[in-house]
Design a protein around this motif. Structure first.
Motif, PDB file in Angstrom:
ATOM      1  N   VAL A 173       0.943  -1.329   0.046  1.00 50.63           N
ATOM      2  CA  VAL A 173      -0.134  -0.151  -0.007  1.00 50.63           C
ATOM      3  C   VAL A 173       0.931   1.393   0.004  1.00 50.63           C
ATOM      4  N   ASN A 174       0.317   2.377  -0.614  1.00 47.10           N
ATOM      5  CA  ASN A 174       1.168   3.655  -0.687  1.00 47.10           C
ATOM      6  C   ASN A 174       1.184   4.102   0.990  1.00 47.10           C
ATOM      7  N   TYR A 175       2.270   4.494   1.431  1.00 40.65           N
ATOM      8  CA  TYR A 175       2.490   5.188   2.707  1.00 40.65           C
ATOM      9  C   TYR A 175       2.832   6.378   2.674  1.00 40.65           C
ATOM     10  N   PHE A 176       2.066   7.745   2.475  1.00 44.37           N
ATOM     11  CA  PHE A 176       2.745   8.720   2.212  1.00 44.37           C
ATOM     12  C   PHE A 176       3.744   8.882   0.883  1.00 44.37           C
ATOM     13  N   ASN A 177       4.949   9.058   1.106  1.00 45.23           N
ATOM     14  CA  ASN A 177       5.894   9.028   0.017  1.00 45.23           C
ATOM     15  C   ASN A 177       6.746   7.642   0.221  1.00 45.23           C
ATOM     16  N   ASP A 178       6.152   6.642   0.652  1.00 41.60           N
ATOM     17  CA  ASP A 178       7.003   5.310   0.830  1.00 41.60           C
ATOM     18  C   ASP A 178       5.940   4.294   0.862  1.00 41.60           C
ATOM     19  N   LYS A 179       6.498   2.903   0.893  1.00 38.31           N
ATOM     20  CA  LYS A 179       5.627   1.618   0.733  1.00 38.31           C
ATOM     21  C   LYS A 179       5.476   1.308   1.956  1.00 38.31           C
ATOM     22  N   ALA A 180       4.389   0.544   2.115  1.00 37.23           N
ATOM     23  CA  ALA A 180       4.167  -0.137   3.555  1.00 37.23           C
ATOM     24  C   ALA A 180       3.487  -1.421   3.061  1.00 37.23           C
ATOM     25  N   TYR A 181       3.294  -2.242   3.899  1.00 37.11           N
ATOM     26  CA  TYR A 181       2.396  -3.756   3.705  1.00 37.11           C
ATOM     27  C   TYR A 181       1.379  -3.956   4.720  1.00 37.11           C
ATOM     28  N   LEU A 182       0.396  -4.644   4.136  1.00 37.26           N
ATOM     29  CA  LEU A 182      -0.464  -5.174   5.232  1.00 37.26           C
ATOM     30  C   LEU A 182       0.000  -6.480   5.903  1.00 37.26           C
ATOM     31  N   ALA A 183      -0.042  -6.646   7.057  1.00 36.74           N
ATOM     32  CA  ALA A 183       0.706  -7.722   8.162  1.00 36.74           C
ATOM     33  C   ALA A 183      -0.177  -9.013   7.518  1.00 36.74           C
ATOM     34  N   GLN A 184       0.591 -10.061   7.261  1.00 40.54           N
ATOM     35  CA  GLN A 184       0.066 -11.582   7.199  1.00 40.54           C
ATOM     36  C   GLN A 184      -0.352 -12.089   8.421  1.00 40.54           C
ATOM     37  N   SER A 185       0.567 -11.695   9.395  1.00 37.39           N
ATOM     38  CA  SER A 185       0.186 -12.064  10.754  1.00 37.39           C
ATOM     39  C   SER A 185       0.931 -11.289  12.069  1.00 37.39           C
ATOM     40  N   PRO A 186       0.428 -11.491  13.074  1.00 34.75           N
ATOM     41  CA  PRO A 186       1.040 -10.658  14.333  1.00 34.75           C
ATOM     42  C   PRO A 186       2.620 -11.377  14.714  1.00 34.75           C
ATOM     43  N   GLN A 187       2.697 -12.617  13.920  1.00 36.72           N
ATOM     44  CA  GLN A 187       3.760 -13.222  14.432  1.00 36.72           C
ATOM     45  C   GLN A 187       5.021 -12.463  15.124  1.00 36.72           C
ATOM     46  N   PHE A 188       5.572 -11.583  14.442  1.00 34.07           N
ATOM     47  CA  PHE A 188       6.775 -10.972  14.958  1.00 34.07           C
ATOM     48  C   PHE A 188       6.621 -10.140  15.943  1.00 34.07           C
ATOM     49  N   TYR A 189       5.339  -9.346  16.201  1.00 40.12           N
ATOM     50  CA  TYR A 189       5.160  -8.509  17.271  1.00 40.12           C
ATOM     51  C   TYR A 189       4.689  -9.641  18.451  1.00 40.12           C
ATOM     52  N   LYS A 190       4.086 -10.826  18.155  1.00 40.07           N
ATOM     53  CA  LYS A 190       3.725 -11.410  19.462  1.00 40.07           C
ATOM     54  C   LYS A 190       5.096 -11.844  20.144  1.00 40.07           C
ATOM     55  N   GLN A 191       6.186 -12.099  19.404  1.00 38.66           N
ATOM     56  CA  GLN A 191       7.395 -12.478  19.711  1.00 38.66           C
ATOM     57  C   GLN A 191       8.157 -11.483  20.495  1.00 38.66           C
ATOM     58  N   MET A 192       8.017 -10.208  19.971  1.00 37.35           N
ATOM     59  CA  MET A 192       8.443  -8.921  20.558  1.00 37.35           C
ATOM     60  C   MET A 192       7.879  -8.771  21.929  1.00 37.35           C
TER      61      MET A 192
END
Length: 433
Positions: A173-192
């Motif tokens: 997705v467009n994120y102002f002047n950059d690229k972003a992505y929609l998360a496939q899962s919260p896996q990384f953040y759960k581990q964080m």
């Protein structure tokens, strides 16, 4: 709708949809529907005091919403609970057009895509309406089990700066002047969260998968019930916890909605015994070939496919008399880089229920040097640097799993597709309503 039995011979006010209207010579009947329950409204035309209400009913259209005030009377001749309301006032709160776009009572009168185009009407059908009442109880009971076991609920971001996990099948997705992505899962953040010192965390939230798949069990946006917890000894601890969680959820559903599910969907809610049976993947392959003459295709060796899952459930019922079965010892080439390995075998599992995989769970790799090596092996580098950093400053052994709420509901009720069990379905060819 309120519990009406306690209000006999008392004045009540009730609102809902005018599901049916019968205008006979001497009497008018309205069937009022509220949250899947129904009550008959009876108006005697011969009584002068009812003249205004008679005129209202003369012009009333099916599925208009009304507010009725009257006395609740017991009447054994009325099929709907042996009761009726004798009204003193009827107010039309909104007017429906006379022709509905689809039938409410006959789901077969329109195909699934036409029904989804008119989902706000489609959900008025009883079997569709009750889906989300039942789903709510399933999720509520599992949440309660986690609260009772001192889990912390977290809410992780769905907009992320790097493609998660595999780096593929993500929406950009467009994120102002950059690229972003929609998360496939919260896996990384759960581990964080585990690395931050939370011992037990969970989240119920949407996930996004850019899979151009049109099967009955895939969607581009779905609701995931994610769990992660620390200080485990092995992935056996994760399996043990998941089976108790599912048992708690199904016990609550059976108690509250078991009879309804059997009546409306023809399915028995079976509360599973624990422990669930377990089998290694290679042993499963041998059993499926010996019993059913099925040999897994070469490109699926080390993993499972839809046919394997279906036969695995058949095997579980025949061998163990059980609806659930854990399958372990998958190939490392088929598992995520963050799964811990022992003797080069991923320490994880798939859980199969009623012929479909409902979970991939595992013990995670928490040692930075090993995780770094496994990420490189999968060709992952700087794009997951933020994730690898979680493990540079100490992180306890941990593991977890996720359950797709929509898929669980589909299997629980024996429905043919996620299109039925998602409030609003999202797939490769559907972005509205």
């Amino acid at each position: 709708m309120m519990d009406l039995e306690k209000y006999f011979d008392k004045e009540i006010t009730i609102s809902g949809f005018a599901e049916k209207i019968r205008n006979l010579q001497w009497v008018q009947f309205i069937v009022l529907r509220n949250e899947g329950k129904r009550i008959q409204i009876t108006i005697e035309k011969s009584e002068e005091k009812n003249n205004d209400m008679v005129q209202i009913v003369n012009n009333l259209t099916q599925e208009s919403t009304i507010k009725v005030t009257g006395v609740l009377k017991k009447n054994d001749k009325v099929k709907m609970g042996g009761m009726e309301i004798i009204p003193s006032k009827i107010e039309v709160t909104s007017v429906s057009l006379p022709e509905l776009p689809i039938s409410i009572t006959d789901k077969s009168a329109a195909n699934i895509d036409t029904r989804l185009d008119n989902r706000f009407i489609d959900l008025r059908n009883d079997t569709n309406f009750y889906i989300f009442k039942i789903q709510t109880e399933f999720v509520r009971a599992m949440r309660q089990y986690l609260y009772d076991n001192d889990f912390t609920e977290i809410h992780t971001p769905k907009l992320i700066g790097a493609a998660s996990e595999s780096g593929s099948e993500v929406f950009e997705v467009n994120y102002f002047n950059d690229k972003a992505y929609l998360a496939q899962s919260p896996q990384f953040y759960k581990q964080m969260a585990i690395a931050s010192g939370y011992e037990k965390v969970f989240e119920v939230a949407p996930c996004f998968r850019a899979e151009n798949s049109n099967t009955n069990r895939h969607a581009t946006e779905f609701t995931s019930f994610d769990i992660e917890f620390a200080n485990i000894n092995s992935y056996e601890d994760v399996m043990n916890f998941e089976e108790e969680l599912i048992k708690a959820g199904l016990s609550a559903v059976k108690e509250k909605y078991g009879d309804l599910i059997k009546e409306c969907y023809g399915k028995e809610v079976i509360v599973p015994t624990t422990p669930f049976p377990r089998i290694k993947l290679q042993d499963l392959y041998k059993e499926l070939e010996k019993r059913y003459g099925y040999k897994v295709p070469d490109h699926d060796v080390g993993d499972m496919n839809a046919e394997t899952e279906k036969l695995t459930s058949r095997f579980a019922m025949e061998e163990f008399g059980h609806e659930f079965i854990f399958v372990t010892d998958f190939s490392k080439t088929k598992r995520a880089f963050y799964h811990m390995r022992k003797d080069d075998v991923p320490q994880g599992y798939d859980l199969i229920w009623r012929g479909v995989e409902i979970t991939t769970g595992a013990q995670r790799e928490h040692r930075y040097d090993v995780l770094e090596a496994q990420a490189k092996e999968k060709g992952l580098g700087e794009d997951i640097k933020f994730y690898k950093d979680f493990f540079k400053y100490g992180c306890p052994p941990h593991g977890g799993f996720a359950l797709g709420i929509d898929r669980l509901t589909m299997l629980l009720l024996g429905l043919p597709s996620l299109k039925e069990t998602m409030f609003i379905f999202r797939g490769p060819n559907r972005l509205t309503p």
